[in-house]
Motif scaffolding. Structure first.
Motif, PDB file in Angstrom:
ATOM      1  N   GLN A  34      58.374  12.226  -4.869  1.00  0.00           N
ATOM      2  CA  GLN A  34      58.347  10.875  -4.328  1.00  0.00           C
ATOM      3  C   GLN A  34      56.969  10.509  -3.779  1.00  0.00           C
ATOM      4  O   GLN A  34      56.394   9.529  -4.192  1.00  0.00           O
ATOM      5  CB  GLN A  34      59.393  10.749  -3.206  1.00  0.00           C
ATOM      6  CG  GLN A  34      60.808  11.016  -3.665  1.00  0.00           C
ATOM      7  CD  GLN A  34      61.257  10.045  -4.728  1.00  0.00           C
ATOM      8  OE1 GLN A  34      61.094   8.841  -4.588  1.00  0.00           O
ATOM      9  NE2 GLN A  34      61.799  10.567  -5.811  1.00  0.00           N
ATOM     10  N   ARG A  35      56.500  11.314  -2.840  1.00  0.00           N
ATOM     11  CA  ARG A  35      55.236  11.008  -2.168  1.00  0.00           C
ATOM     12  C   ARG A  35      54.408  12.274  -2.028  1.00  0.00           C
ATOM     13  O   ARG A  35      54.946  13.364  -1.896  1.00  0.00           O
ATOM     14  CB  ARG A  35      55.503  10.440  -0.770  1.00  0.00           C
ATOM     15  CG  ARG A  35      56.358   9.203  -0.737  1.00  0.00           C
ATOM     16  CD  ARG A  35      56.629   8.728   0.668  1.00  0.00           C
ATOM     17  NE  ARG A  35      57.443   9.694   1.418  1.00  0.00           N
ATOM     18  CZ  ARG A  35      57.789   9.558   2.697  1.00  0.00           C
ATOM     19  NH1 ARG A  35      57.370   8.512   3.381  1.00  0.00           N
ATOM     20  NH2 ARG A  35      58.525  10.462   3.302  1.00  0.00           N
ATOM     21  N   LEU A  36      53.097  12.105  -2.044  1.00  0.00           N
ATOM     22  CA  LEU A  36      52.162  13.183  -1.767  1.00  0.00           C
ATOM     23  C   LEU A  36      51.628  12.902  -0.371  1.00  0.00           C
ATOM     24  O   LEU A  36      50.930  11.907  -0.145  1.00  0.00           O
ATOM     25  CB  LEU A  36      51.030  13.200  -2.796  1.00  0.00           C
ATOM     26  CG  LEU A  36      49.974  14.288  -2.648  1.00  0.00           C
ATOM     27  CD1 LEU A  36      50.592  15.688  -2.769  1.00  0.00           C
ATOM     28  CD2 LEU A  36      48.884  14.101  -3.700  1.00  0.00           C
ATOM     29  N   ILE A  37      51.974  13.767   0.579  1.00  0.00           N
ATOM     30  CA  ILE A  37      51.716  13.495   1.998  1.00  0.00           C
ATOM     31  C   ILE A  37      50.784  14.545   2.584  1.00  0.00           C
ATOM     32  O   ILE A  37      50.957  15.748   2.361  1.00  0.00           O
ATOM     33  CB  ILE A  37      53.035  13.475   2.790  1.00  0.00           C
ATOM     34  CG1 ILE A  37      53.945  12.365   2.269  1.00  0.00           C
ATOM     35  CG2 ILE A  37      52.770  13.302   4.287  1.00  0.00           C
ATOM     36  CD1 ILE A  37      55.337  12.373   2.856  1.00  0.00           C
ATOM     37  N   TYR A  38      49.814  14.057   3.347  1.00  0.00           N
ATOM     38  CA  TYR A  38      48.900  14.927   4.084  1.00  0.00           C
ATOM     39  C   TYR A  38      49.179  14.712   5.561  1.00  0.00           C
ATOM     40  O   TYR A  38      48.993  13.616   6.080  1.00  0.00           O
ATOM     41  CB  TYR A  38      47.453  14.550   3.757  1.00  0.00           C
ATOM     42  CG  TYR A  38      46.424  15.481   4.335  1.00  0.00           C
ATOM     43  CD1 TYR A  38      45.896  16.517   3.574  1.00  0.00           C
ATOM     44  CD2 TYR A  38      45.955  15.330   5.633  1.00  0.00           C
ATOM     45  CE1 TYR A  38      44.938  17.372   4.090  1.00  0.00           C
ATOM     46  CE2 TYR A  38      45.000  16.179   6.154  1.00  0.00           C
ATOM     47  CZ  TYR A  38      44.500  17.194   5.380  1.00  0.00           C
ATOM     48  OH  TYR A  38      43.554  18.038   5.896  1.00  0.00           O
ATOM     49  N   ILE A  39      49.659  15.756   6.245  1.00  0.00           N
ATOM     50  CA  ILE A  39      49.874  15.682   7.692  1.00  0.00           C
ATOM     51  C   ILE A  39      48.642  16.272   8.357  1.00  0.00           C
ATOM     52  O   ILE A  39      48.342  17.453   8.194  1.00  0.00           O
ATOM     53  CB  ILE A  39      51.140  16.445   8.121  1.00  0.00           C
ATOM     54  CG1 ILE A  39      52.378  15.847   7.450  1.00  0.00           C
ATOM     55  CG2 ILE A  39      51.283  16.402   9.643  1.00  0.00           C
ATOM     56  CD1 ILE A  39      53.660  16.613   7.722  1.00  0.00           C
ATOM     57  N   ALA A  40      47.932  15.417   9.088  1.00  0.00           N
ATOM     58  CA  ALA A  40      46.688  15.818   9.741  1.00  0.00           C
ATOM     59  C   ALA A  40      46.929  16.024  11.229  1.00  0.00           C
ATOM     60  O   ALA A  40      47.462  15.146  11.902  1.00  0.00           O
ATOM     61  CB  ALA A  40      45.624  14.748   9.524  1.00  0.00           C
ATOM     62  N   SER A  41      46.524  17.183  11.725  1.00  0.00           N
ATOM     63  CA  SER A  41      46.701  17.484  13.143  1.00  0.00           C
ATOM     64  C   SER A  41      45.400  17.382  13.934  1.00  0.00           C
ATOM     65  O   SER A  41      45.404  17.545  15.141  1.00  0.00           O
ATOM     66  CB  SER A  41      47.294  18.886  13.324  1.00  0.00           C
ATOM     67  OG  SER A  41      48.622  18.900  12.877  1.00  0.00           O
ATOM     68  N   GLY A  42      44.297  17.130  13.250  1.00  0.00           N
ATOM     69  CA  GLY A  42      43.004  17.083  13.919  1.00  0.00           C
ATOM     70  C   GLY A  42      42.803  15.815  14.729  1.00  0.00           C
ATOM     71  O   GLY A  42      43.249  14.739  14.356  1.00  0.00           O
ATOM     72  N   VAL A  43      42.119  15.975  15.840  1.00  0.00           N
ATOM     73  CA  VAL A  43      41.721  14.854  16.690  1.00  0.00           C
ATOM     74  C   VAL A  43      40.199  14.955  16.849  1.00  0.00           C
ATOM     75  O   VAL A  43      39.683  16.007  17.202  1.00  0.00           O
ATOM     76  CB  VAL A  43      42.398  14.923  18.081  1.00  0.00           C
ATOM     77  CG1 VAL A  43      41.951  13.772  18.946  1.00  0.00           C
ATOM     78  CG2 VAL A  43      43.909  14.944  17.941  1.00  0.00           C
ATOM     79  N   ALA A  44      39.501  13.859  16.582  1.00  0.00           N
ATOM     80  CA  ALA A  44      38.034  13.858  16.646  1.00  0.00           C
ATOM     81  C   ALA A  44      37.566  13.761  18.088  1.00  0.00           C
ATOM     82  O   ALA A  44      37.157  12.702  18.555  1.00  0.00           O
ATOM     83  CB  ALA A  44      37.484  12.711  15.810  1.00  0.00           C
ATOM     84  N   LEU A  45      37.601  14.885  18.784  1.00  0.00           N
ATOM     85  CA  LEU A  45      37.171  14.907  20.185  1.00  0.00           C
ATOM     86  C   LEU A  45      35.675  15.165  20.335  1.00  0.00           C
ATOM     87  O   LEU A  45      35.119  14.964  21.405  1.00  0.00           O
ATOM     88  CB  LEU A  45      37.947  15.974  20.957  1.00  0.00           C
ATOM     89  CG  LEU A  45      39.452  15.745  21.057  1.00  0.00           C
ATOM     90  CD1 LEU A  45      40.126  16.926  21.737  1.00  0.00           C
ATOM     91  CD2 LEU A  45      39.755  14.453  21.797  1.00  0.00           C
ATOM     92  N   ASP A  46      35.039  15.636  19.259  1.00  0.00           N
ATOM     93  CA  ASP A  46      33.599  15.848  19.300  1.00  0.00           C
ATOM     94  C   ASP A  46      33.015  15.530  17.924  1.00  0.00           C
ATOM     95  O   ASP A  46      33.738  15.279  16.964  1.00  0.00           O
ATOM     96  CB  ASP A  46      33.246  17.268  19.744  1.00  0.00           C
ATOM     97  CG  ASP A  46      33.811  18.346  18.823  1.00  0.00           C
ATOM     98  OD1 ASP A  46      34.104  18.066  17.647  1.00  0.00           O
ATOM     99  OD2 ASP A  46      33.965  19.488  19.280  1.00  0.00           O
ATOM    100  N   HIS A  47      31.698  15.541  17.840  1.00  0.00           N
ATOM    101  CA  HIS A  47      31.022  15.162  16.599  1.00  0.00           C
ATOM    102  C   HIS A  47      31.352  16.126  15.454  1.00  0.00           C
ATOM    103  O   HIS A  47      31.533  15.709  14.313  1.00  0.00           O
ATOM    104  CB  HIS A  47      29.505  15.083  16.828  1.00  0.00           C
ATOM    105  CG  HIS A  47      28.753  14.602  15.642  1.00  0.00           C
ATOM    106  ND1 HIS A  47      28.911  13.325  15.122  1.00  0.00           N
ATOM    107  CD2 HIS A  47      27.855  15.228  14.841  1.00  0.00           C
ATOM    108  CE1 HIS A  47      28.145  13.192  14.058  1.00  0.00           C
ATOM    109  NE2 HIS A  47      27.482  14.325  13.868  1.00  0.00           N
TER     110      HIS A  47
END
Length: 191
Positions: A34-47
């Motif tokens: 049905q769907r190709l899903i990417y679950i991202a857990s990253g948060v851009a807290l720094d560069h």
């Protein structure tokens, strides 16, 4: 549901391997997927993290296939419950999610690690959601980092993190259909 666990060192090629495998599975099962899903857990807290997130997004765009990206830095269990039969899902990554779980609530004064039972509840919720997925027709690729080649750290907090991550890895591998370790771009299939 097939569950494929992929681990390796930082910058080992594990995310690239997982993305290629998920796309191949999606294209092979196209009539049923049905769907190709990417679950991202990253948060851009720094560069540095911001650059890594941008690089991963660019890698996915370069594949010329439509990924549905779901940002799930904290509530992974609820995200997993909302997956549907036929989805092909890549979660990147367990180590980032566990770090987020440790420190969720810091901005409100008390991180989860300082709240009795908080981390245990988060891991219990994750395991329950993954077990629910086993009953659905979802192909689930899980990416994590290998952090166990170094001697124990003096910091109790870091050691607790490594122990919890190690137990999670063992649990994922115990229920996985396939398990891979990637080092220096070399793929080793363990299960």
């Amino acid at each position: 549901m097939p569950l494929i666990f992929i681990t390796g060192g930082v910058r080992s090629g594990k995310s690239h391997f997982a993305e290629k495998a998920a796309v191949t599975h999606y294209q092979t099962e196209f009539m049923q997927a049905q769907r190709l899903i990417y679950i991202a857990s990253g948060v851009a807290l720094d560069h540095e993290m911001e650059k890594r997130i941008v690089r991963h997004q660019a890698d996915r765009r370069a594949q010329n296939i439509e990924w549905l990206t779901i940002e799930a830095p904290y509530d992974i269990a609820n995200t997993l419950y909302n997956l549907s039969d036929g989805d092909v899902v890549l979660w990147d990554c367990v180590t980032t999610w566990l770090t987020n779980a440790f420190y969720e609530g810091f901005d409100r004064g008390t991180p989860c690690i300082e709240q009795p039972g908080c981390l245990q509840e988060k891991i219990k919720g994750l395991k329950k959601a993954v077990k629910t997925l086993l009953e659905k027709r979802v192909t689930f690729f899980i990416v994590s980092n290998e952090l166990f080649d170094e001697p124990p750290y003096a910091s109790e907090e870091v050691e607790l993190y490594r122990q919890m991550l190690g137990k999670l890895h063992q649990w994922f591998v115990s229920i996985a259909d396939e398990a891979y370790e990637i080092n220096y771009g070399v793929v080793k299939k363990w299960k």
